[in-house]
Design a protein around this motif. Structure first.
Motif, PDB file in Angstrom:
ATOM      1  N   LYS A  42      35.965  47.058  59.200  1.00  0.00           N
ATOM      2  CA  LYS A  42      36.656  48.258  58.687  1.00  0.00           C
ATOM      3  C   LYS A  42      37.383  48.946  59.830  1.00  0.00           C
ATOM      4  CE  LYS A  42      37.578  51.263  55.359  1.00  0.00           C
ATOM      5  NZ  LYS A  42      38.692  52.006  56.019  1.00  0.00           N
ATOM      6  N   ASP A  43      38.678  49.196  59.614  1.00  0.00           N
ATOM      7  CA  ASP A  43      39.527  49.867  60.597  1.00  0.00           C
ATOM      8  C   ASP A  43      39.625  51.345  60.244  1.00  0.00           C
ATOM      9  OD1 ASP A  43      41.524  50.678  62.362  1.00  0.00           O
ATOM     10  OD2 ASP A  43      43.134  49.852  61.125  1.00  0.00           O
ATOM     11  N   SER A  44      39.229  52.199  61.173  1.00  0.00           N
ATOM     12  CA  SER A  44      39.228  53.645  60.898  1.00  0.00           C
ATOM     13  C   SER A  44      40.474  54.366  61.389  1.00  0.00           C
ATOM     14  CB  SER A  44      37.997  54.303  61.547  1.00  0.00           C
ATOM     15  OG  SER A  44      38.136  54.352  62.961  1.00  0.00           O
ATOM     16  N   ASP A  51      36.731  48.724  63.918  1.00  0.00           N
ATOM     17  CA  ASP A  51      36.170  49.467  65.042  1.00  0.00           C
ATOM     18  C   ASP A  51      34.810  50.047  64.687  1.00  0.00           C
ATOM     19  OD1 ASP A  51      36.882  51.787  63.429  1.00  0.00           O
ATOM     20  OD2 ASP A  51      38.908  51.576  64.221  1.00  0.00           O
ATOM     21  N   VAL A  52      34.198  50.703  65.663  1.00  0.00           N
ATOM     22  CA  VAL A  52      32.842  51.238  65.491  1.00  0.00           C
ATOM     23  C   VAL A  52      32.808  52.330  64.428  1.00  0.00           C
ATOM     24  CG1 VAL A  52      30.961  52.482  66.629  1.00  0.00           C
ATOM     25  CG2 VAL A  52      32.096  50.590  67.816  1.00  0.00           C
ATOM     26  N   LYS A  53      33.786  53.219  64.437  1.00  0.00           N
ATOM     27  CA  LYS A  53      33.807  54.275  63.417  1.00  0.00           C
ATOM     28  C   LYS A  53      33.929  53.674  62.024  1.00  0.00           C
ATOM     29  CE  LYS A  53      35.444  58.402  65.852  1.00  0.00           C
ATOM     30  NZ  LYS A  53      36.508  59.454  65.920  1.00  0.00           N
ATOM     31  N   GLY A  54      34.672  52.587  61.910  1.00  0.00           N
ATOM     32  CA  GLY A  54      34.783  51.916  60.629  1.00  0.00           C
ATOM     33  C   GLY A  54      33.447  51.396  60.141  1.00  0.00           C
ATOM     34  N   ILE A  55      32.667  50.851  61.061  1.00  0.00           N
ATOM     35  CA  ILE A  55      31.327  50.375  60.700  1.00  0.00           C
ATOM     36  C   ILE A  55      30.471  51.537  60.226  1.00  0.00           C
ATOM     37  CG2 ILE A  55      29.219  49.278  61.567  1.00  0.00           C
ATOM     38  CD1 ILE A  55      31.001  47.773  63.580  1.00  0.00           C
ATOM     39  N   THR A  56      30.530  52.652  60.957  1.00  0.00           N
ATOM     40  CA  THR A  56      29.754  53.837  60.574  1.00  0.00           C
ATOM     41  C   THR A  56      30.144  54.310  59.167  1.00  0.00           C
ATOM     42  OG1 THR A  56      29.642  54.496  62.905  1.00  0.00           O
ATOM     43  CG2 THR A  56      29.112  56.177  61.262  1.00  0.00           C
ATOM     44  N   GLN A  57      31.443  54.300  58.879  1.00  0.00           N
ATOM     45  CA  GLN A  57      31.925  54.732  57.557  1.00  0.00           C
ATOM     46  C   GLN A  57      31.348  53.880  56.433  1.00  0.00           C
ATOM     47  OE1 GLN A  57      36.192  54.542  57.797  1.00  0.00           O
ATOM     48  NE2 GLN A  57      36.365  56.296  59.187  1.00  0.00           N
ATOM     49  N   GLN A  58      31.093  52.596  56.712  1.00  0.00           N
ATOM     50  CA  GLN A  58      30.672  51.677  55.659  1.00  0.00           C
ATOM     51  C   GLN A  58      29.197  51.279  55.743  1.00  0.00           C
ATOM     52  OE1 GLN A  58      32.348  51.148  53.145  1.00  0.00           O
ATOM     53  NE2 GLN A  58      34.500  51.433  53.641  1.00  0.00           N
ATOM     54  N   LEU A  59      28.419  51.954  56.575  1.00  0.00           N
ATOM     55  CA  LEU A  59      26.999  51.605  56.677  1.00  0.00           C
ATOM     56  C   LEU A  59      26.269  51.752  55.345  1.00  0.00           C
ATOM     57  CD1 LEU A  59      25.444  52.895  60.029  1.00  0.00           C
ATOM     58  CD2 LEU A  59      25.625  50.540  59.216  1.00  0.00           C
ATOM     59  N   ALA A  60      26.682  52.716  54.537  1.00  0.00           N
ATOM     60  CA  ALA A  60      26.020  52.908  53.243  1.00  0.00           C
ATOM     61  C   ALA A  60      26.140  51.672  52.367  1.00  0.00           C
ATOM     62  CB  ALA A  60      26.601  54.131  52.528  1.00  0.00           C
ATOM     63  N   TYR A  61      27.205  50.893  52.575  1.00  0.00           N
ATOM     64  CA  TYR A  61      27.354  49.648  51.817  1.00  0.00           C
ATOM     65  C   TYR A  61      26.230  48.669  52.152  1.00  0.00           C
ATOM     66  CZ  TYR A  61      29.150  45.032  50.570  1.00  0.00           C
ATOM     67  OH  TYR A  61      29.281  43.755  50.073  1.00  0.00           O
ATOM     68  N   LEU A  62      25.842  48.609  53.423  1.00  0.00           N
ATOM     69  CA  LEU A  62      24.737  47.725  53.807  1.00  0.00           C
ATOM     70  C   LEU A  62      23.438  48.182  53.144  1.00  0.00           C
ATOM     71  CD1 LEU A  62      25.323  46.934  57.587  1.00  0.00           C
ATOM     72  CD2 LEU A  62      26.357  45.925  55.551  1.00  0.00           C
ATOM     73  N   LYS A  63      23.255  49.484  53.060  1.00  0.00           N
ATOM     74  CA  LYS A  63      22.087  50.003  52.342  1.00  0.00           C
ATOM     75  C   LYS A  63      22.145  49.608  50.874  1.00  0.00           C
ATOM     76  CE  LYS A  63      18.384  52.686  52.360  1.00  0.00           C
ATOM     77  NZ  LYS A  63      17.212  52.410  53.210  1.00  0.00           N
ATOM     78  N   GLU A  64      23.336  49.700  50.308  1.00  0.00           N
ATOM     79  CA  GLU A  64      23.528  49.358  48.896  1.00  0.00           C
ATOM     80  C   GLU A  64      23.114  47.916  48.603  1.00  0.00           C
ATOM     81  OE1 GLU A  64      27.347  48.550  45.938  1.00  0.00           O
ATOM     82  OE2 GLU A  64      27.576  49.909  47.649  1.00  0.00           O
ATOM     83  N   ILE A  65      23.409  47.001  49.515  1.00  0.00           N
ATOM     84  CA  ILE A  65      23.108  45.588  49.244  1.00  0.00           C
ATOM     85  C   ILE A  65      21.770  45.152  49.838  1.00  0.00           C
ATOM     86  CG2 ILE A  65      25.536  44.992  49.015  1.00  0.00           C
ATOM     87  CD1 ILE A  65      25.429  43.712  51.791  1.00  0.00           C
ATOM     88  N   ASP A 102      31.033  57.163  69.919  1.00  0.00           N
ATOM     89  CA  ASP A 102      31.165  56.565  68.585  1.00  0.00           C
ATOM     90  C   ASP A 102      29.970  55.670  68.279  1.00  0.00           C
ATOM     91  OD1 ASP A 102      33.649  57.768  68.236  1.00  0.00           O
ATOM     92  OD2 ASP A 102      34.757  56.011  68.949  1.00  0.00           O
ATOM     93  N   PHE A 103      29.561  54.894  69.286  1.00  0.00           N
ATOM     94  CA  PHE A 103      28.430  53.988  69.085  1.00  0.00           C
ATOM     95  C   PHE A 103      27.132  54.768  68.882  1.00  0.00           C
ATOM     96  CE2 PHE A 103      24.994  51.193  70.623  1.00  0.00           C
ATOM     97  CZ  PHE A 103      25.150  50.159  69.696  1.00  0.00           C
ATOM     98  N   GLU A 104      26.971  55.862  69.610  1.00  0.00           N
ATOM     99  CA  GLU A 104      25.778  56.687  69.442  1.00  0.00           C
ATOM    100  C   GLU A 104      25.743  57.302  68.044  1.00  0.00           C
ATOM    101  OE1 GLU A 104      26.348  59.185  72.836  1.00  0.00           O
ATOM    102  OE2 GLU A 104      25.090  57.936  74.146  1.00  0.00           O
ATOM    103  N   GLU A 105      26.911  57.666  67.515  1.00  0.00           N
ATOM    104  CA  GLU A 105      26.982  58.164  66.138  1.00  0.00           C
ATOM    105  C   GLU A 105      26.595  57.067  65.147  1.00  0.00           C
ATOM    106  OE1 GLU A 105      30.831  59.817  65.379  1.00  0.00           O
ATOM    107  OE2 GLU A 105      30.666  61.322  66.967  1.00  0.00           O
ATOM    108  N   LEU A 106      27.023  55.845  65.431  1.00  0.00           N
ATOM    109  CA  LEU A 106      26.639  54.708  64.590  1.00  0.00           C
ATOM    110  C   LEU A 106      25.127  54.532  64.581  1.00  0.00           C
ATOM    111  CD1 LEU A 106      27.174  52.061  62.986  1.00  0.00           C
ATOM    112  CD2 LEU A 106      27.487  50.920  65.196  1.00  0.00           C
ATOM    113  N   LEU A 107      24.509  54.593  65.752  1.00  0.00           N
ATOM    114  CA  LEU A 107      23.054  54.461  65.846  1.00  0.00           C
ATOM    115  C   LEU A 107      22.348  55.563  65.057  1.00  0.00           C
ATOM    116  CD1 LEU A 107      22.558  53.548  69.630  1.00  0.00           C
ATOM    117  CD2 LEU A 107      22.192  52.036  67.674  1.00  0.00           C
ATOM    118  N   ALA A 108      22.864  56.776  65.163  1.00  0.00           N
ATOM    119  CA  ALA A 108      22.238  57.902  64.460  1.00  0.00           C
ATOM    120  C   ALA A 108      22.354  57.732  62.944  1.00  0.00           C
ATOM    121  CB  ALA A 108      22.893  59.212  64.907  1.00  0.00           C
ATOM    122  N   LYS A 109      23.528  57.315  62.484  1.00  0.00           N
ATOM    123  CA  LYS A 109      23.722  57.109  61.043  1.00  0.00           C
ATOM    124  C   LYS A 109      22.856  55.962  60.545  1.00  0.00           C
ATOM    125  CE  LYS A 109      25.813  57.734  57.065  1.00  0.00           C
ATOM    126  NZ  LYS A 109      25.591  58.961  56.250  1.00  0.00           N
TER     127      LYS A 109
END
Length: 577
Positions: A42-44, A51-65, A102-109
């Motif tokens: 995912k490109d943010s 990019d990393v922010k894109g991954i953070t934006q879509q982490l809920a999808y991983l939870k969904e599946i 950005d990566f630290e935000e990803l870890l937190a999310k």
């Protein structure tokens, strides 16, 4: 409304069970892993690169599946000669992907969602733009022996050996500044580290320590078999490798038998040392167990040693490539059963199996085995005992995308020629993820993408499949709910070919529901007597999971001795509750 309620119920169940693990076992032992290729997830910011922010934006999808942990292909500072596998700084995030913040935000999310983050760790080599290599080339006292150098055969400008790079051509490149050859088993911009130097091993261990203390759950360790070469002789020389008589192209990696440059015994010691570092960090931090997933293609007798040697522990998850490497369109149920048992029967006692059917280096399931086998393979992957690993997009049935020679960017393809590149390039499996049927498949708001998007994205995408009861995505979600049952997390497995075309998997545990997985691999109509195949079953069974190739519905009851499978059908049956 009824369909909507079913979907809401399904989603609620997934949220309730995704973090479930067997009592008394480590979190990873029955976990579902998911590989993200960051450039294509995912490109943010609209530049056409994920990019990393894109991954953070879509982490809920991983939870969904229902994913428990995701490993990210490299995001470290790199000149991108091999798209991040040429690392210039192991403790920085490349600006292309974002910042450390950005990566630290990803870890937190991820922590908030209960998803663990695993990083790709490249121990064999660095970039030639890494400070270590620059100093080594300058004969800096501290870094002089960080890499593998040689003055040339007989002190001439002739390469020291005939060794061939994975990316074609010699493994040796002359460095004018140092007046010596350096070794690179991959791209010439990826010089090999010298693991005979204790300082190198300690530097790489410090990389592990840095990221674990940041909050990552572990590492996928890249290209492990290449870490060591055979020891040099008293003169500092190495032997040539023998010819492979089946290959005639002298530039091709397979032209030689790599008996001196892969799978050296000392490589295992490095893996064991890395695991010891993680065990020390487990004690230091008091977190869940940190893990190693090691990538190695090779003989099973060697791969099993990555688990440990009986005295010391190694990788918890040495990737199992038996199925991805060996099954094809012509494979029978007997072949599938044999490759599955190859791993299970040779695995050391007390270790955990894992199953891999896709990654960023291999053609996708749809291209390799057929679009009509996508659900079938996902059913198998999710119902076998142990760990499952899914490559991004396999859950929605993405396929390879044809990339022209002019569009090719993968160095493995680019270093060949227009006649050979399609056999070698990995670009077709790395194209952008298909989120919806809108602009650029929802991957980016920009006007370009680093690789072309599949032409079928309007049909094959997450948004559309969420609304189709037995889409690939919803079958995958249902499998994840089933996978979190106690029987599939802790139970035993009986795996066999029921006929040439039908593979059966029985999962059972005392006091719990028994499940029978049936896969019809080919186009024949198959009649099955499960009592004859597995014995001691109850007379009646319930359809627990069906796919869009099924005539039956979930909840239907059937006699165990009169099952009929349609072509390419996969089902899961359960004993009556």
């Amino acid at each position: 409304m009824r369909i909507l309620i079913k979907f809401l119920t399904l989603f609620t169940l997934i949220l309730a069970v995704t973090s479930a693990v067997a009592a008394g076992t480590a979190w990873w032992e029955s976990a579902s892993f998911y590989q993200i290729y960051p450039r294509s997830f995912k490109d943010s910011d609209g530049d056409g690169i994920g990019d990393v922010k894109g991954i953070t934006q879509q982490l809920a999808y991983l939870k969904e599946i229902g994913i428990h942990a995701t490993w990210l292909s490299p995001i470290f500072t790199s000149p991108m000669a091999d798209f991040g596998y040429d690392v210039a700084n192991f403790t920085e995030i490349d600006p292309m992907f974002g910042t450390l913040e950005d990566f630290e935000e990803l870890l937190a999310k991820a922590k908030e969602l209960g998803i663990k983050i695993i990083l790709d760790f490249v121990p064999n080599h660095t970039s030639d733009e890494c400070e270590w290599f620059i100093k080594s080339a300058q004969n800096d006292t501290e870094y002089k022996d960080f890499y593998v150098w040689h003055p040339g055969k007989n002190n001439s400008r002739e390469p020291p050996t005939n060794w061939i790079s994975v990316f074609r051509g010699s493994t040796w490149t002359w460095h004018e500044g140092r007046q010596a050859y350096y070794l690179h088993q991959f791209h010439s911009k990826q010089p090999d580290l010298n693991y005979n130097n204790p300082k190198v091993r300690e530097a790489m261990k410090n990389v592990l320590r840095y990221w674990i203390r940041k909050g990552v759950a572990g590492f996928r360790v890249d290209a492990v078999p290449h870490v060591y070469e055979i020891a040099a002789d008293a003169n500092g020389d190495w032997p040539d490798e023998p010819r492979n008589p089946d290959v005639n192209d002298p530039e091709d990696y397979e032209y030689l038998q790599h008996i001196y440059t892969t799978h050296q015994p000392a490589t295992l010691d490095v893996v064991y040392e890395f695991r010891q570092v993680l065990k020390e960090l487990d004690e230091e931090l008091g977190d869940d167990e940190h893990i190693l997933l090691t990538e190695a293609y090779g003989p099973l007798s060697v791969l099993m040693q990555y688990y440990g040697n009986g005295t010391v522990d190694g990788s918890q998850i040495p990737f199992n490539f038996e199925l991805i490497s060996n099954v094809n369109n012509e494979s029978t149920a007997y072949d599938y059963a044999r490759f599955i048992h190859n791993w299970l029967d040779q695995m050391p006692k007390g270790r955990v199996a894992n199953w891999v059917m896709g990654n960023h280096d291999q053609t996708r399931i749809a291209a390799r085995l057929g679009k009509d086998r996508i659900d079938l393979i996902n059913v198998l992957l999710k119902t076998l005992p142990g760990v499952s690993v899914t490559y991004q997009g396999e859950e929605i049935g993405m396929s390879d995308v044809w990339i022209s020679w002019e569009e090719t960017v993968d160095p493995q393809g680019c270093q060949s020629n227009p006649q050979e590149y399609e056999r070698l390039t990995r670009d077709p499996v790395r194209t952008p993820f298909q989120w919806n049927d809108g602009h650029k498949a929802g991957f980016t708001e920009g006007q370009t993408t680093w690789l072309p998007i599949a032409s079928d994205y309007t049909l094959v995408n997450v948004k559309r499949q969420r609304g189709i009861a037995n889409s690939h995505l919803n079958v995958y979600k249902q499998l994840q709910i089933l996978r979190d049952s106690k029987t599939l997390r802790e139970g035993e497995a009986d795996i066999k070919a029921i006929s040439e075309d039908v593979l059966g998997v029985k999962r059972f545990l005392a006091g719990e529901r028994t499940y029978i997985v049936l896969l019809n691999l080919n186009n024949n109509l198959e009649a099955i007597n499960l009592n004859a195949a597995f014995g001691d079953l109850t007379p009646l069974l319930e359809y627990v999971l069906v796919t869009d190739r099924s005539a039956r519905r979930k909840g239907d009851i059937i006699h165990a001795d009169s099952i009929v499978l349609l072509p390419k059908e996969a089902v899961v049956l359960g004993t009556l509750i």
